[in-house]
Design a protein around this motif. Structure first.
Motif, PDB file in Angstrom:
ATOM      1  N   GLU A   1       0.807  -1.220   0.000  1.00 53.54           N
ATOM      2  CA  GLU A   1       0.000   0.000   0.000  1.00 53.54           C
ATOM      3  C   GLU A   1       0.842   1.272   0.000  1.00 53.54           C
ATOM      4  OE1 GLU A   1      -0.407  -2.485   2.104  1.00 53.54           O
ATOM      5  OE2 GLU A   1      -2.472  -3.218   1.930  1.00 53.54           O
ATOM      6  N   ARG A   2       1.992   1.252   0.701  1.00 55.31           N
ATOM      7  CA  ARG A   2       2.797   2.468   0.818  1.00 55.31           C
ATOM      8  C   ARG A   2       4.274   2.121   0.618  1.00 55.31           C
ATOM      9  NH1 ARG A   2       3.687   6.452   6.004  1.00 55.31           N
ATOM     10  NH2 ARG A   2       3.646   4.449   7.105  1.00 55.31           N
ATOM     11  N   VAL A   3       4.958   2.951  -0.155  1.00 58.58           N
ATOM     12  CA  VAL A   3       6.391   2.765  -0.401  1.00 58.58           C
ATOM     13  C   VAL A   3       7.107   4.092  -0.154  1.00 58.58           C
ATOM     14  CG1 VAL A   3       8.174   2.244  -2.108  1.00 58.58           C
ATOM     15  CG2 VAL A   3       6.054   0.905  -2.066  1.00 58.58           C
ATOM     16  N   ILE A   4       8.153   4.027   0.649  1.00 59.97           N
ATOM     17  CA  ILE A   4       9.000   5.194   0.911  1.00 59.97           C
ATOM     18  C   ILE A   4      10.364   4.908   0.308  1.00 59.97           C
ATOM     19  CG2 ILE A   4      10.076   6.616   2.700  1.00 59.97           C
ATOM     20  CD1 ILE A   4       7.733   5.801   4.531  1.00 59.97           C
ATOM     21  N   THR A   5      10.770   5.692  -0.663  1.00 60.46           N
ATOM     22  CA  THR A   5      12.056   5.500  -1.333  1.00 60.46           C
ATOM     23  C   THR A   5      13.074   6.494  -0.783  1.00 60.46           C
ATOM     24  OG1 THR A   5      11.331   6.965  -3.122  1.00 60.46           O
ATOM     25  CG2 THR A   5      11.045   4.599  -3.454  1.00 60.46           C
ATOM     26  N   ILE A   6      14.320   6.020  -0.676  1.00 59.83           N
ATOM     27  CA  ILE A   6      15.396   6.846  -0.149  1.00 59.83           C
ATOM     28  C   ILE A   6      16.612   6.714  -1.056  1.00 59.83           C
ATOM     29  CG2 ILE A   6      17.003   7.164   1.787  1.00 59.83           C
ATOM     30  CD1 ILE A   6      14.806   6.264   3.669  1.00 59.83           C
TER      31      ILE A   6
END
Length: 816
Positions: A383-388
């Motif tokens: 549902e949610r992806v945080i890219t760094i």
């Protein structure tokens, strides 16, 4: 390489029923639970002694897979739109297909085998060689008869080097792996004691492992393992003597590093590695020898070896802030390990919301890996992806097109700067990042803060133990896993999720409240509640739990409750007392019970069971037989009045293998699942599941004759160094371990408890232990001090020790 269903049928020389002969095949799968790209996957229905994957084809088909390799004669009538390839042996078909795929490529392939260190050497070679090569390698420890073909299938035209490991446990296994890997360079890490039980001696084990290298131009190994072989036949050995190809002329251990001096032909290599243990030193030497053989400049080798990173092959599952769970897999990053991490994330059914925090991909040379990652995340409904990372900044559109909620940060520091705990709540979070991104700082923000006493729960060990017992089951016998008492202290929801993933048939809890927690955690397996009272009936019905009915009072009360609520055909379990004399209907109660069962449409009897009182004790075998005889007689009477089939079970962990004739339709696996053989027969190779650890809070010197802790009952007989450790009786460290009765394990030594165990702290004598310092790790029980030994010191049983560990002690779940 592009394969179609028709191509693969031709490669396997197999008959096929093809509804779409041109269906593209990109992925090979053998596990019905791990399907990412169903449209382009080919499912091999493997058969083992424990499981037949043909039983899961319906499930796989419903998940969108339409290409299958099955045994000849399998009925495909229910799958009208699928492709089926028929073979005599599905495992051999998988291996043959992988071998054919391997033959398409001419670049170097490094094959690694040995008793220990295979995965470490593979991963270090990847670290050392990836700057100059596009490498394909085995995911984690994929080195088995199934894992190797799945690894080799990943080879592609974009790669120019492959590294695969091969593991065996008995004679006759390596020949198949050699045909698949076809290595051009070989590495034998060592010959040790691992899997000794499969071979008559080390010489046989060595000869079996050497079969991997039969067509290698070169292979490298330790002098002490290969000294008896003809070293002129492409065998390059390393060791301290001058007759070796690689001469180890110096090993100088420093405080936090080791200097190695290696001579190869005219090259003298001086290097430092950031490790001091012997296993790491040997693994590093194997890697250095490979780099020298490949002709890499010695200065480059020295620089890269200095930067070697430790390999943590475990996924850590920890409890996080705001009712989250956090999976820490932030030690390395490649597509294969991401797939494994995502599969583990999906097992965490206690949280519907799934979030992935992901770094740049260090090995990526173009956009293709980022597109693949985005597709993997979409396929698993994240549902949610945080890219760094800076690279993700260029490829954000791939994520935004496929994921509902996305966020991006240029660096880990930027994420930390903007971090708010309120943004993470009631979800499962996977952290997947390359080591250079320092995701351990993010883990520190997300994990629930507790004191430094932790219990590590090895999920792989639970699966291993489960399979050990499954291997002893008669054909068709089901398995009920006991997860009562917080899963014997290991954590009910986490263990139940694992057991559900590995398809046990039933779970059992002591009280309805425990069953409710499992339902909240997403457990949908049938759950039997063993201690039932009238106050729990509503809870049982609301949560689809199945009560144990053990007396006429409880039976009548439950029937009355069902009548009042208009419920029929509710599943129940009838408990018989055949000699335990705890709960259950006795034989003398049957004349009153049987008329109540006859024609009763309010309930369906799922099982009738009893409890063996002393199945672990050979001296009580006659009594055990008496119990089983009485049980069978009572079941026959119940069956006669019910007129339908029900499951019978009486066997606990010890009886599963001590009395296989008593397995009936189902067995109940309890303490054995958690690594404790209650019979002490040592017939099963059980693995340690739980390790309780703490740390040293303070060190102090105490003069001879002084006293330690409450009541002044601990007295030093010499000038002593005393360590205060962060555990006490409130954590489950029994007061019975005080006054020297118990010991803990620090720096390879046992340290006796001195004085009284306090509520939150305990003192131990570490006078004889060198190089000890505050903050050092202390094992309470685990690998070095078995929980059985702690129980013996306390004059109790392992059950009490495990279930007595307070829930304020943080559980960390590890999966290899």
């Amino acid at each position: 390489m592009i394969y179609t269903a028709e191509n693969i049928a031709e490669i396997l020389c197999a008959k096929a029923t093809l509804q779409n002969a041109n269906a593209i095949i990109e992925h090979l799968i053998t596990d019905s639970r791990r399907i990412s790209f169903p449209a382009t996957s080919l499912f091999f229905a493997l058969q083992t002694a424990r499981r037949d994957a043909h039983n899961f084809i319906q499930e796989v088909y419903e998940r969108g897979v339409s290409n299958f390799v099955v045994r000849t004669g399998f009925d495909t009538g229910a799958f009208t739109n699928a492709n089926f390839i028929f073979v005599d042996d599905t495992l051999k078909a998988l291996q043959n297909l992988a071998a054919r795929h391997r033959a398409q490529f001419n670049y170097p392939v490094i094959g690694i085998t040995g008793s220990n260190g295979k995965t470490i050497v593979k991963e270090w070679l990847y670290q050392l060689l990836s700057p100059g090569y596009n490498i394909v390698r085995s995911p984690r420890s994929y080195n088995s008869q199934v894992g190797v073909p799945l690894s080799v299938w990943q080879m592609g035209e974009e790669n120019n080097l492959a590294i695969f490991e091969a593991g065996i446990s008995m004679p006759g296994e390596m020949a198949a792996l050699e045909k698949i890997i076809q290595p051009t360079i070989g590495i034998l890490t060592n010959i040790g004691d691992a899997h000794n039980e499969g071979f008559k001696d080390r010489a046989e084990k060595l000869q079996e492992k050497l079969k991997l290298f039969k067509n290698c131009k070169t292979f490298i190994g330790r002098e002490q393992d290969l000294a008896a072989l003809d070293i002129s036949n492409g065998i390059l050995t390393w060791g301290s003597s001058n007759k070796n190809t690689f001469i180890i002329s110096g090993v100088d251990k420093r405080k936090e590093s080791t200097q190695l001096n290696i001579t190869y032909k005219e090259t003298v290599l001086n290097l430092f590695i950031p490790f001091t243990d012997n296993a790491s030193i040997e693994n590093a030497i194997s890697c250095a020898c490979v780099l020298l053989q490949l002709g890499i400049d010695k200065n480059i080798i020295a620089e890269r070896m200095r930067q070697l990173q430790p390999i943590d092959m475990r996924l850590q599952l920890i409890h996080g802030i705001n009712n989250c769970v956090v999976i820490n897999d932030s030690y390395s990053f490649d597509i294969n390990s991401l797939s494994i991490g995502l599969d583990f994330l999906l097992q965490q059914q206690q949280h519907a919301q799934k979030t992935v925090i992901i770094s740049d991909i260090p090995s990526a040379q173009n956009s293709e890996p980022y597109e693949e990652v985005a597709a993997m995340l979409q396929a698993r409904n994240i549902e949610r992806v945080i890219t760094i990372g800076e690279q993700w900044n260029h490829y954000q559109q791939y994520i935004k097109d496929k994921i509902a909620v996305t966020q991006h940060y240029q660096s880990t520091a930027s994420f930390i700067e903007h971090f708010s705990a309120n943004h993470f709540r009631n979800e499962a979070i996977l952290l997947k990042g390359a080591r250079v991104f320092g995701f351990e700082k993010i883990v520190a923000l997300l994990e629930k803060k507790v004191h430094q006493t932790v219990m590590e729960v090895n999920l792989n060990a639970i699966v291993h133990n489960l399979n050990e017992y499954r291997s002893r089951l008669n054909k068709g016998v089901k398995l009920m896993a006991m997860v009562k008492a917080f899963a014997y202290g290991s954590g009910s929801a986490e263990v139940a999720s694992l057991l559900q993933f590995h398809k046990v048939d039933y779970l059992a809890v002591a009280y309805a409240d425990e069953g409710v927690e499992l339902r909240k955690a997403g457990i949908h397996l049938p759950i039997m509640v063993m201690n039932v009272d009238e106050a729990a009936f509503e809870t049982i019905i609301e949560n689809n739990l199945e009560p144990e009915l053990f007396s006429l009072n409880i039976f009548n009360a439950f029937i009355s409750f069902l009548q009042k609520n208009g419920l029929q055909q509710y599943p129940v379990h009838i408990k018989l007392d055949t000699g335990m004399h705890r709960l259950g209907f006795e034989q003398k109660d049957l004349p009153a019970l049987l008329p109540l069962l006859k024609g009763n449409h309010y309930i369906v009897v799922q099982s009738v069971f009893s409890h063996l009182a002393a199945s672990e004790d050979p001296n009580e075998d006659t009594f055990t037989t008496q119990q089983s005889t009485l049980f069978e007689a009572c079941c026959a009477q119940i069956r006669e009045v019910l007129g339908y089939h029900f499951t019978m079970h009486i066997s606990n962990s010890a009886a599963i293998f001590r009395r296989p004739e008593l397995q009936y339709n189902m067995v109940r696996l309890g303490i054995g699942l958690y690594g404790v053989d209650s019979s002490n027969a040592q017939q099963l190779a059980l693995q340690t599941v739980a390790t309780l650890k703490t740390t040293i809070a303070q060190l102090r010197t105490v003069v001879a004759g002084d006293t330690i802790s409450y009541n002044r009952r601990g007295k030093t007989t010499r000038d002593s160094l005393i360590a205060t450790i962060r555990i006490g009786y409130a954590d489950g460290f029994s007061r019975r371990l005080g006054y020297g009765n118990g010991k803990v394990f620090i720096h390879g030594h046992e340290a006796p408890v001195i004085g009284t165990v306090a509520m939150d702290m305990t003192m131990v004598d570490v006078t004889s232990i060198p190089n000890i310092k505050e903050g050092d790790e202390v094992e309470i029980f685990g690998k070095y001090i078995p929980v059985q030994q702690v129980a013996k010191w306390c004059d109790t049983i392992p059950y009490e020790i495990l279930t007595g560990i307070n829930q304020r002690v943080k559980r960390i779940y590890l999966e290899e």
